[in-house]
Design a protein around this motif. Sequence first.
Motif, PDB file in Angstrom:
ATOM      1  N   LYS A 106      24.804   9.847  -8.362  1.00 34.00           N
ATOM      2  CA  LYS A 106      23.600   9.241  -8.926  1.00 34.00           C
ATOM      3  C   LYS A 106      22.850   8.429  -7.874  1.00 34.00           C
ATOM      4  O   LYS A 106      23.372   8.101  -6.817  1.00 34.00           O
ATOM      5  N   GLY A 107      21.619   8.148  -8.231  1.00 32.82           N
ATOM      6  CA  GLY A 107      20.919   7.103  -7.525  1.00 32.82           C
ATOM      7  C   GLY A 107      20.052   7.426  -6.350  1.00 32.82           C
ATOM      8  O   GLY A 107      19.780   6.531  -5.552  1.00 32.82           O
ATOM      9  N   PRO A 108      19.581   8.691  -6.140  1.00 33.10           N
ATOM     10  CA  PRO A 108      18.594   8.821  -5.070  1.00 33.10           C
ATOM     11  C   PRO A 108      17.336   8.048  -5.448  1.00 33.10           C
ATOM     12  O   PRO A 108      16.788   8.245  -6.525  1.00 33.10           O
ATOM     13  N   ARG A 109      16.913   7.156  -4.585  1.00 35.93           N
ATOM     14  CA  ARG A 109      15.748   6.321  -4.887  1.00 35.93           C
ATOM     15  C   ARG A 109      14.478   7.039  -4.437  1.00 35.93           C
ATOM     16  O   ARG A 109      14.224   7.159  -3.241  1.00 35.93           O
ATOM     17  N   LEU A 110      13.719   7.492  -5.401  1.00 36.81           N
ATOM     18  CA  LEU A 110      12.531   8.281  -5.126  1.00 36.81           C
ATOM     19  C   LEU A 110      11.305   7.376  -5.086  1.00 36.81           C
ATOM     20  O   LEU A 110      11.214   6.381  -5.811  1.00 36.81           O
ATOM     21  N   ASP A 111      10.351   7.732  -4.242  1.00 35.63           N
ATOM     22  CA  ASP A 111       9.105   6.981  -4.201  1.00 35.63           C
ATOM     23  C   ASP A 111       8.320   7.251  -5.482  1.00 35.63           C
ATOM     24  O   ASP A 111       8.068   8.402  -5.851  1.00 35.63           O
ATOM     25  N   THR A 112       7.939   6.177  -6.150  1.00 33.11           N
ATOM     26  CA  THR A 112       7.174   6.286  -7.378  1.00 33.11           C
ATOM     27  C   THR A 112       5.939   5.399  -7.258  1.00 33.11           C
ATOM     28  O   THR A 112       5.618   4.894  -6.181  1.00 33.11           O
ATOM     29  N   MET A 113       5.258   5.176  -8.381  1.00 31.86           N
ATOM     30  CA  MET A 113       4.085   4.304  -8.350  1.00 31.86           C
ATOM     31  C   MET A 113       4.453   2.878  -7.940  1.00 31.86           C
ATOM     32  O   MET A 113       3.625   2.133  -7.422  1.00 31.86           O
ATOM     33  N   GLN A 114       5.727   2.490  -8.138  1.00 30.68           N
ATOM     34  CA  GLN A 114       6.145   1.140  -7.764  1.00 30.68           C
ATOM     35  C   GLN A 114       6.144   0.944  -6.254  1.00 30.68           C
ATOM     36  O   GLN A 114       6.046  -0.186  -5.773  1.00 30.68           O
ATOM     37  N   GLN A 115       6.281   2.018  -5.490  1.00 27.55           N
ATOM     38  CA  GLN A 115       6.145   1.922  -4.035  1.00 27.55           C
ATOM     39  C   GLN A 115       4.708   2.212  -3.602  1.00 27.55           C
ATOM     40  O   GLN A 115       4.183   1.593  -2.675  1.00 27.55           O
ATOM     41  N   PHE A 116       4.083   3.161  -4.291  1.00 23.28           N
ATOM     42  CA  PHE A 116       2.745   3.596  -3.904  1.00 23.28           C
ATOM     43  C   PHE A 116       1.695   2.512  -4.130  1.00 23.28           C
ATOM     44  O   PHE A 116       0.856   2.241  -3.262  1.00 23.28           O
ATOM     45  N   VAL A 117       1.737   1.881  -5.307  1.00 24.43           N
ATOM     46  CA  VAL A 117       0.673   0.940  -5.678  1.00 24.43           C
ATOM     47  C   VAL A 117       0.581  -0.248  -4.721  1.00 24.43           C
ATOM     48  O   VAL A 117      -0.514  -0.578  -4.239  1.00 24.43           O
ATOM     49  N   PRO A 118       1.681  -0.948  -4.389  1.00 25.80           N
ATOM     50  CA  PRO A 118       1.540  -2.070  -3.442  1.00 25.80           C
ATOM     51  C   PRO A 118       0.976  -1.646  -2.087  1.00 25.80           C
ATOM     52  O   PRO A 118       0.202  -2.394  -1.477  1.00 25.80           O
ATOM     53  N   ALA A 119       1.362  -0.447  -1.627  1.00 30.04           N
ATOM     54  CA  ALA A 119       0.844   0.021  -0.339  1.00 30.04           C
ATOM     55  C   ALA A 119      -0.660   0.291  -0.430  1.00 30.04           C
ATOM     56  O   ALA A 119      -1.421  -0.043   0.489  1.00 30.04           O
ATOM     57  N   LEU A 120      -1.099   0.907  -1.524  1.00 27.35           N
ATOM     58  CA  LEU A 120      -2.527   1.172  -1.691  1.00 27.35           C
ATOM     59  C   LEU A 120      -3.310  -0.135  -1.813  1.00 27.35           C
ATOM     60  O   LEU A 120      -4.407  -0.273  -1.244  1.00 27.35           O
ATOM     61  N   LEU A 121      -2.764  -1.101  -2.532  1.00 33.44           N
ATOM     62  CA  LEU A 121      -3.437  -2.398  -2.654  1.00 33.44           C
ATOM     63  C   LEU A 121      -3.559  -3.081  -1.295  1.00 33.44           C
ATOM     64  O   LEU A 121      -4.594  -3.672  -0.974  1.00 33.44           O
ATOM     65  N   ALA A 122      -2.500  -3.001  -0.486  1.00 35.24           N
ATOM     66  CA  ALA A 122      -2.553  -3.601   0.857  1.00 35.24           C
ATOM     67  C   ALA A 122      -3.619  -2.927   1.705  1.00 35.24           C
ATOM     68  O   ALA A 122      -4.351  -3.593   2.459  1.00 35.24           O
ATOM     69  N   PHE A 123      -3.728  -1.608   1.596  1.00 37.78           N
ATOM     70  CA  PHE A 123      -4.770  -0.886   2.341  1.00 37.78           C
ATOM     71  C   PHE A 123      -6.154  -1.320   1.873  1.00 37.78           C
ATOM     72  O   PHE A 123      -7.068  -1.534   2.686  1.00 37.78           O
ATOM     73  N   ARG A 124      -6.317  -1.445   0.543  1.00 38.02           N
ATOM     74  CA  ARG A 124      -7.622  -1.822  -0.008  1.00 38.02           C
ATOM     75  C   ARG A 124      -8.047  -3.217   0.437  1.00 38.02           C
ATOM     76  O   ARG A 124      -9.239  -3.487   0.610  1.00 38.02           O
ATOM     77  N   ARG A 125      -7.101  -4.127   0.596  1.00 38.42           N
ATOM     78  CA  ARG A 125      -7.463  -5.472   1.062  1.00 38.42           C
ATOM     79  C   ARG A 125      -8.098  -5.421   2.449  1.00 38.42           C
ATOM     80  O   ARG A 125      -9.007  -6.193   2.764  1.00 38.42           O
ATOM     81  N   LYS A 126      -7.616  -4.493   3.281  1.00 38.94           N
ATOM     82  CA  LYS A 126      -8.149  -4.371   4.638  1.00 38.94           C
ATOM     83  C   LYS A 126      -9.411  -3.497   4.674  1.00 38.94           C
ATOM     84  O   LYS A 126     -10.267  -3.680   5.540  1.00 38.94           O
ATOM     85  N   HIS A 127      -9.499  -2.546   3.760  1.00 37.99           N
ATOM     86  CA  HIS A 127     -10.616  -1.583   3.769  1.00 37.99           C
ATOM     87  C   HIS A 127     -11.201  -1.473   2.351  1.00 37.99           C
ATOM     88  O   HIS A 127     -11.066  -0.445   1.682  1.00 37.99           O
ATOM     89  N   PRO A 128     -11.870  -2.517   1.864  1.00 45.31           N
ATOM     90  CA  PRO A 128     -12.300  -2.544   0.456  1.00 45.31           C
ATOM     91  C   PRO A 128     -13.318  -1.479   0.085  1.00 45.31           C
ATOM     92  O   PRO A 128     -13.407  -1.079  -1.081  1.00 45.31           O
ATOM     93  N   SER A 129     -14.106  -0.997   1.039  1.00 50.80           N
ATOM     94  CA  SER A 129     -15.169  -0.040   0.702  1.00 50.80           C
ATOM     95  C   SER A 129     -14.878   1.375   1.203  1.00 50.80           C
ATOM     96  O   SER A 129     -15.738   2.257   1.108  1.00 50.80           O
ATOM     97  N   ALA A 130     -13.694   1.625   1.718  1.00 52.81           N
ATOM     98  CA  ALA A 130     -13.375   2.952   2.264  1.00 52.81           C
ATOM     99  C   ALA A 130     -13.361   4.011   1.165  1.00 52.81           C
ATOM    100  O   ALA A 130     -12.868   3.778   0.063  1.00 52.81           O
ATOM    101  N   LYS A 131     -13.922   5.185   1.475  1.00 54.63           N
ATOM    102  CA  LYS A 131     -13.882   6.322   0.568  1.00 54.63           C
ATOM    103  C   LYS A 131     -12.624   7.137   0.855  1.00 54.63           C
ATOM    104  O   LYS A 131     -12.406   7.580   1.994  1.00 54.63           O
ATOM    105  N   LEU A 132     -11.817   7.324  -0.171  1.00 56.70           N
ATOM    106  CA  LEU A 132     -10.510   7.934   0.020  1.00 56.70           C
ATOM    107  C   LEU A 132     -10.375   9.240  -0.749  1.00 56.70           C
ATOM    108  O   LEU A 132     -11.097   9.479  -1.727  1.00 56.70           O
ATOM    109  N   VAL A 133      -9.448  10.066  -0.296  1.00 55.77           N
ATOM    110  CA  VAL A 133      -8.991  11.226  -1.067  1.00 55.77           C
ATOM    111  C   VAL A 133      -7.479  11.110  -1.215  1.00 55.77           C
ATOM    112  O   VAL A 133      -6.785  10.559  -0.364  1.00 55.77           O
TER     113      VAL A 133
END
Length: 602
Positions: free
Chosen positions: A179-206
């Motif tokens: 048991k227990g492979p730790r998969l990347d989910t929204m709990q890892q993705f969201v903080p990283a995206l928020l950190a990026f947005r703080r540095k680049h608030p108006s960037a257009k992303l895909v």
Amino acid sequence: MGWKTSQPASYSRTARYTEEDEPLPRPSAREFANKVAVQTISTHADLFQVPQVIRVDRLESLLRRHPNQPFVRSVLQGLREGFWPFMNTRHDEGYPLTHDDAFVTPASDRERDFISGQRDVEVQKSRFSATFGPDLLPGMYSTPVIAVPKPHSDDLRLVSHQSYGEFAQNTMVDGAQAKGPRLDTMQQFVPALLAFRRKHPSAKLVMWKSDVAEAFRLLPMHPLAQIKQVVTSNRNVDWCATFGNRGSPRLWASVMGLVIWVALFVKLLPDIFCYVDDSFGWELESNLLYYEPYEKYMPSKQVQLLLLWDFLGIPHKEKKQVHGTSLTVIGFHIDPNAMTITLPADSKAELEQWLQDFINTPSRRRTLREFLILAGWLNWAFNMYVLLRPALSNVYDKISGFTRMHAGVTINNAVKADLHWCLEHLQRSNGTLLLQALDWDPHEEAHATMYCDASLAGMGFWVPERLLGFYSPVPSEPPTDTIFFFEALCVASALRWYCTNILANTDASTRFRLAIFTDNQNTVNVFNTLRAKPAYNPILRTAVDDLIKYNVDLRVLHVAGDDNSVADAISRNNPLDAKRYAPGLVIRPFQPPQEPLGAASS
């Protein structure tokens, strides 16, 4: 993850047993079973091969700076010699030496034709042995093979049903190791995206997402594991990891985890996430590269990841390499420009129906496997519905100690109450999470700050900016009399006071940010994870009800005891000291929420 770490068996392709090899006294059933398996493998070497798709030498060359070299060597050994799926095949007396559980009639002609055709494909791709038989050889176990629909698709997937029957292969797997492979989910993705947005608030992303083709099938199994997974649409030995084996997810996570490490720390591709066979992330809308095999421009990070996969021999298909201004990833629709995550309406309705069916089962019993499916589904939903995590407290408590997948487990009143609570909140939710509402500094951006403390005599909290303090004696008959219960109840009480006295008459569309400090680390942990044992879980449910009803974002933080003197004095019913520490303080009585004490909520 190499087989030697879990199965210290003596095996080589040329091994032969002779009379001189026979130990005295007569070998145990486990030793005899292993000896027979080795002899079968040795005398039928054409049926047992270790295919290699991933280019192990190239992967090894990229992992020289990995900080955990023993782990790296173990995974590389598995790729070269075959993985061991955490099984104990030197099984006890109760397991037969050879076992045939293969004969399951396909449900339709379509499934029968698919299974037959897929068998031919697996032989052609050197993942199945040639057909042999009709009888099993000594030491072999045969597995039912079924066709199941792929999620959100009409396509079928071939599954080896290794949980079928009394002597199923999955009953041999050590669940604690698998048991227990730790998969990347929204709990890892969201903080990283928020950190990026703080540095680049108006960037257009895909957003982009890349899928590995036939992921588990890229992993060879050790011959002593292969002999336990013979498939019968005719007789074939399966040489690779299967979708139906409990050990396969962790084996795959081990390999793919190293590949993602290479992408992050060798190729220097930031913010790449992985969930099983899906890798995903975001990229600047203008940052494109031409990927020659598919003859088109794609997001730069996606192209560079595909080039790494090509170098390592990891296969992929063009139709599964997608990108766009918004995209569905692991079942959630992500818009990195609007900064929203949405659970599609059909998925939300399906989850709600499944919960209703589970709760209302006429027998009031479900198998352990069904409980685990429920837990897995809800944990997936909690990627977005983070506040609903208390719904699984009594589920996990109820299944604790059960190991057999088909064992019946009673759905008791506590489990039903938690699941009903979860279902009601799901039904009222609009299914969209606003990511930027999560991004705030509790030390600088809270609308209010409160301090809590408890003793075995009482509970106290205060609001510094209002110079208001509140005291209550501890409940006379609490569900548990530990100090931790009173500390957690005090936090829930502070939240309830703030909601009902400050927010009740405010604009419900405005989100409020509340920071509560306590010197009890267990309380901080429980409120930050929203996971607690059943005795404490009603406190979390009560707090979540208030957070949702009054549109509050809560952070519970730790404060040193020496810096929490006012709340400490209030909790000990020592108003003189409290007012000495905070001149002008007014202290009033409060009544804690009654739901955690056994009363029905209004």
